[in-house]
Design a protein around this motif. Structure first.
Motif, mmCIF file in Angstrom:
data_model
loop_
_atom_site.group_PDB
_atom_site.id
_atom_site.type_symbol
_atom_site.label_atom_id
_atom_site.label_comp_id
_atom_site.label_asym_id
_atom_site.label_seq_id
_atom_site.Cartn_x
_atom_site.Cartn_y
_atom_site.Cartn_z
ATOM 1 N N UNK A 587 0.730 -1.291 -0.017
ATOM 2 C CA UNK A 587 -0.144 -0.042 0.035
ATOM 3 C C UNK A 587 0.744 1.265 0.120
ATOM 4 N N UNK A 588 1.950 1.239 -0.742
ATOM 5 C CA UNK A 588 3.112 2.294 -0.634
ATOM 6 C C UNK A 588 2.354 3.542 -1.184
ATOM 7 N N UNK A 589 1.608 3.455 -2.222
ATOM 8 C CA UNK A 589 1.158 4.864 -2.743
ATOM 9 C C UNK A 589 -0.077 5.496 -1.734
ATOM 10 N N UNK A 590 -0.790 4.633 -1.131
ATOM 11 C CA UNK A 590 -1.613 5.357 -0.323
ATOM 12 C C UNK A 590 -1.223 5.792 1.006
ATOM 13 N N UNK A 591 0.144 5.045 1.369
ATOM 14 C CA UNK A 591 0.808 5.964 2.470
ATOM 15 C C UNK A 591 1.538 7.331 1.964
ATOM 16 N N UNK A 592 1.938 7.306 0.776
ATOM 17 C CA UNK A 592 2.447 8.439 0.159
ATOM 18 C C UNK A 592 1.672 9.455 0.208
ATOM 19 N N UNK A 593 0.456 9.142 -0.177
ATOM 20 C CA UNK A 593 -0.790 10.184 -0.462
ATOM 21 C C UNK A 593 -1.346 10.653 1.145
ATOM 22 N N UNK A 594 -1.542 9.713 1.850
ATOM 23 C CA UNK A 594 -2.372 9.983 3.255
ATOM 24 C C UNK A 594 -1.206 9.995 4.412
ATOM 25 N N UNK A 595 -0.220 9.509 4.326
ATOM 26 C CA UNK A 595 0.812 9.309 5.522
ATOM 27 C C UNK A 595 0.089 8.630 6.731
ATOM 28 N N UNK A 596 0.360 9.193 7.683
ATOM 29 C CA UNK A 596 -0.385 8.332 9.100
ATOM 30 C C UNK A 596 -1.975 8.207 8.896
ATOM 31 N N UNK A 597 -2.492 8.891 8.090
ATOM 32 C CA UNK A 597 -4.136 8.867 7.736
ATOM 33 C C UNK A 597 -4.383 7.385 7.350
ATOM 34 N N UNK A 598 -3.423 6.790 6.801
ATOM 35 C CA UNK A 598 -3.411 5.416 6.269
ATOM 36 C C UNK A 598 -3.605 4.262 7.369
ATOM 37 N N UNK A 599 -3.089 4.897 8.354
ATOM 38 C CA UNK A 599 -2.843 3.743 9.541
ATOM 39 C C UNK A 599 -4.083 2.925 9.927
ATOM 40 N N UNK A 600 -5.199 3.512 10.212
ATOM 41 C CA UNK A 600 -6.624 2.435 10.565
ATOM 42 C C UNK A 600 -6.631 1.547 9.680
ATOM 43 N N UNK A 601 -6.920 1.825 8.400
ATOM 44 C CA UNK A 601 -7.309 0.979 7.448
ATOM 45 C C UNK A 601 -5.938 -0.200 7.418
ATOM 46 N N UNK A 602 -4.848 0.256 7.384
ATOM 47 C CA UNK A 602 -3.807 -0.667 7.309
ATOM 48 C C UNK A 602 -3.687 -1.662 8.640
ATOM 49 N N UNK A 603 -3.802 -1.091 9.762
ATOM 50 C CA UNK A 603 -3.987 -1.877 10.769
ATOM 51 C C UNK A 603 -4.704 -3.078 10.615
ATOM 52 N N UNK A 604 -5.937 -3.069 10.184
ATOM 53 C CA UNK A 604 -6.848 -4.099 10.231
ATOM 54 C C UNK A 604 -6.265 -5.252 9.089
ATOM 55 N N UNK A 605 -5.645 -4.633 7.975
ATOM 56 C CA UNK A 605 -5.070 -5.520 7.074
ATOM 57 C C UNK A 605 -3.771 -6.250 7.636
ATOM 58 N N UNK A 606 -3.010 -5.391 8.564
ATOM 59 C CA UNK A 606 -1.901 -6.155 9.167
ATOM 60 C C UNK A 606 -2.500 -7.249 10.099
ATOM 61 N N UNK A 607 -3.422 -7.092 10.757
ATOM 62 C CA UNK A 607 -4.092 -8.168 11.770
ATOM 63 C C UNK A 607 -4.359 -9.325 10.973
ATOM 64 N N UNK A 608 -5.101 -9.281 9.858
ATOM 65 C CA UNK A 608 -5.662 -10.150 9.188
ATOM 66 C C UNK A 608 -4.448 -10.912 8.608
ATOM 67 N N UNK A 609 -3.433 -10.301 8.117
ATOM 68 C CA UNK A 609 -2.130 -10.854 7.783
ATOM 69 C C UNK A 609 -1.502 -11.859 8.686
ATOM 70 N N UNK A 610 -1.598 -11.552 9.888
ATOM 71 C CA UNK A 610 -0.776 -12.367 11.186
ATOM 72 C C UNK A 610 -2.003 -13.339 11.503
ATOM 73 N N UNK A 611 -3.238 -13.166 11.225
ATOM 74 C CA UNK A 611 -4.251 -14.074 11.760
ATOM 75 C C UNK A 611 -4.210 -14.462 13.162
ATOM 76 N N UNK A 612 -4.506 -13.251 13.971
ATOM 77 C CA UNK A 612 -4.549 -13.333 15.280
ATOM 78 C C UNK A 612 -2.977 -13.777 16.206
ATOM 79 N N UNK A 613 -1.839 -13.841 15.488
ATOM 80 C CA UNK A 613 -0.886 -14.461 16.192
ATOM 81 C C UNK A 613 -0.067 -13.322 16.847
ATOM 82 N N UNK A 614 -0.647 -12.243 16.780
ATOM 83 C CA UNK A 614 0.378 -11.167 17.247
ATOM 84 C C UNK A 614 -0.573 -10.179 18.103
#
Length: 631
Positions: A587-614
């Motif tokens: 999601x590099x382009x979204x981060x470039x456009x939104x900076x920390x504004x992209x945090x909330x959406x990417x947080x859910x994606x990261x948790x999904x990637x880790x599938x509850x392991x962290x």
């Protein structure tokens, strides 16, 4: 009928009888297990016919006598665990020590005085709910008290008794019962008639329920606790309402019973003003030959008769509502049904149901009433009829006539059955002392209250959880009143965060149940092993719901096996960072456009990637760091 009343002016007096099954290993008078079984597990059946017997004073109990007027066969399902005591083919054994200890513990919580010697009594019961024809019961303690916001309520007695057999179904010849429940220890707590409002009745029941659950030794679930309520008003009569399943219904049931008695008193006054009478029942079958009424024609086709009773002065009152959706005519019908009839018709509701006006007029003439007084817009008189098999029709109309006679006196003393709508229906006459006599097969017990420890109240436990573990009030109450508080305390002692442990045993279980997980398969061992993984940092808190759901679906797996199967092991810092970097680069382009504004959406994606392991806090820190590098 939903109005409130001036209960003080009406002279409301009420009391409670709380019946609670105890969670003991054995039954009260034998060593059989207290496990409930499915009817299809039954191995054989026993058939009995029960009849009333006279007491030691030579008296017959009125309730038992009425019950015996309907000849019924009682069939009992037995199991591989059923013993001769349950089948009434062997005398009862000594009173179970564990049950007596729990009863004494409850007595202490109710501030009661234990009796010096406990004697077992027999209570005559011939509705088939006990193979012996009686229930064994014993007084354990007296003279207690509980507090309510409207003042103290005395507790008259605490009884320890055997639970009845479980009714499975009505059959063509009688009733089928299951013997799995028969003999489970049961306490009956009776209050003094100190209750003066419906709200106080409910509060008192809730207080007693809390004290019972505080022992940790009472059974939970539908049917394990039942409330009976005794209600009367100044000019009315004592009515015992049986089988209130839900505490939340008590206030409405008391209110509706007060309304019923007040309406019956008004009806009695009106009947007196009209000089009302009740005629003699008589057969009127010939009037309905060729009738269009399906109910009546069906009875006649089967060889039945139609019986009627004249009710001069009852016009318009038989159809008067006395409880929500229940009328005086419904009371008459309840009595008819006790003798096997499907119900009654009365002229306040006719012509209808295929009965014509001409038939109503002919009916009035047949019972010596003026048709105009029965069919007019302001009818003064009424007629009730029953169509059924000849003997049933005759007995049923006689029961209707008897109930009409008592309507002229006001409110009859009786036992009534609670309905799901918080109203009541007639069940049987009030039982008397004639049904009690000593049990000679069981020796007396001398209880020792000093051997019993008083448990922590659930209200006190709730406060302790708030103070010691910093739980919010709602969650603290959930855990304290729940079934798994001991697991919660063990988890906290092992190092698991208190809020996480509390949420796991309560809200998390509720959530996965709603998602379809069979949580009834989860055992204490499952929870203990999940908490063990959390304490050892081998499971992230986010993985708890998935792990519990997996264990519920596969209860034979260990927590470690289920975690491995679901990929729920705790991720190390390198694995967390690798997963976060993958998401960030995707999601590099979204981060470039939104900076920390992209945090909330990417947080859910990261948790999904880790599938509850962290742990979410760890992932959050790493994600912030990686976004800042690229922003």
């Amino acid at each position: 009928m939903t109005e409130d009343f001036d209960y003080e002016a009406l002279g409301l007096v009420a009391g409670l009888e709380i019946h609670q099954q105890l969670d003991t290993a054995a039954k009260l008078f034998c060593e059989c297990p207290t496990t409930l079984r499915e009817p299809d597990e039954s191995t054989t059946t026993i058939t009995r016919y029960l009849h009333p017997t006279k007491s030691e004073l030579g008296e017959l109990d009125e309730a038992a006598l009425e019950e015996s007027q309907v000849e019924r066969e009682f069939e009992y399902l037995t199991y591989d665990s059923t013993c001769l005591v349950e089948a009434d083919d062997e005398p009862p054994h000594r009173v179970d020590d564990e049950a007596m200890a729990v009863a004494l513990e409850i007595a202490q919580l109710l501030d009661m005085r234990a009796v010096d010697q406990v004697h077992v009594m027999r209570k005559l019961v011939i509705d088939g709910s006990n193979t012996s024809g009686f229930q064994r019961t014993m007084m354990v303690a007296t003279d207690g008290e509980i507090e309510t916001s409207e003042g103290p309520v005395g507790v008259e007695d605490l009884m320890l008794e055997e639970e009845s057999a479980q009714r499975v179904q009505e059959t063509d010849s009688g009733v089928r019962y299951s013997l799995d429940r028969l003999g489970i220890p049961l306490v009956e707590i009776g209050t003094d008639p100190d209750i003066r409002s419906p709200a106080q009745a409910q509060e008192a029941a809730e207080r007693i329920g809390m004290l019972l659950r505080s022992t940790g030794q009472v059974r939970r679930g539908l049917g394990t606790i039942r409330q009976d309520v005794n209600v009367s008003i100044a000019e009315g009569a004592r009515v015992e309402i049986k089988g209130v399943q839900s505490l939340e219904d008590i206030e409405a049931i008391v209110r509706n019973e007060v309304g019923r008695q007040a309406e019956l008193l008004d009806i009695a006054e009106e009947l007196d003003d009209r000089d009302a009478t009740v005629g003699d029942p008589q057969a009127v079958t010939e009037i309905f030959e060729g009738t269009d009424s399906g109910v009546i024609q069906g009875a006649l086709t089967d060889g039945g008769d139609v019986w009627a009773v004249a009710l001069p002065g009852f016009g318009g009152l038989v159809g008067q509502e006395i409880q929500p959706d229940r009328r005086l005519g419904t009371e008459f019908s309840d009595h008819a049904k006790r003798h096997g009839a499907g119900g009654i018709f009365h002229t306040d509701e006719l012509p209808a149901y295929g009965v014509t006006e001409a038939e109503v007029e002919a009916l009035a003439e047949a019972v010596d009433l003026d048709p105009d007084a029965v069919t007019g817009e302001e009818s003064e008189d009424a007629v009730a009829i029953v169509a059924d098999a000849p003997e049933i029709a005759e007995q049923s109309i006689e029961a209707v006539a008897e109930r009409a006679e008592t309507a002229m006196d006001g409110v009859p003393e009786e036992t009534r059955d609670a309905t799901e709508e918080a109203t009541t229906r007639y069940l049987r006459p009030l039982p008397g002392a004639a049904r009690m006599y000593p049990e000679t097969d069981v020796p007396p017990v001398e209880p020792d209250p000093e051997e019993v420890e008083t448990p922590e109240l659930l209200t006190e436990k709730t406060e302790r959880y708030q103070e010691d573990f910093d739980l919010d009030a709602g969650l603290a109450e959930q855990v304290a009143y729940g079934k798994r508080w001991e697991l919660f305390e063990e988890a906290v002692e092992s190092g698991v965060d208190a809020t996480l442990a509390a949420q796991t045993v309560e809200s998390t279980v509720t959530e996965i149940r709603r998602d379809g997980a069979p949580v009834e398969h989860l055992t204490d061992d499952h929870f203990q092993s999940v908490f063990g993984l959390l304490a050892e940092d081998e499971l992230a808190k986010e993985g708890v719901p998935d792990l519990l759901a997996a264990l519920a679906e596969n209860p034979d797996l260990s927590a470690e096996e289920a975690a491995e199967q679901e990929g729920l092991g705790s991720a190390g810092e390198d694995e967390v960072r690798e997963a976060v970097v993958t998401v960030v680069e995707r999601n590099a382009s979204q981060i470039e456009d939104e900076g920390m504004g992209a945090f909330s959406g990417l947080m859910g994606e990261c948790m999904g990637e880790l599938r509850g392991k962290a742990d979410g806090d760890v992932v959050s820190d790493v994600l912030r760091e990686e976004i800042q590098k690229r922003a």
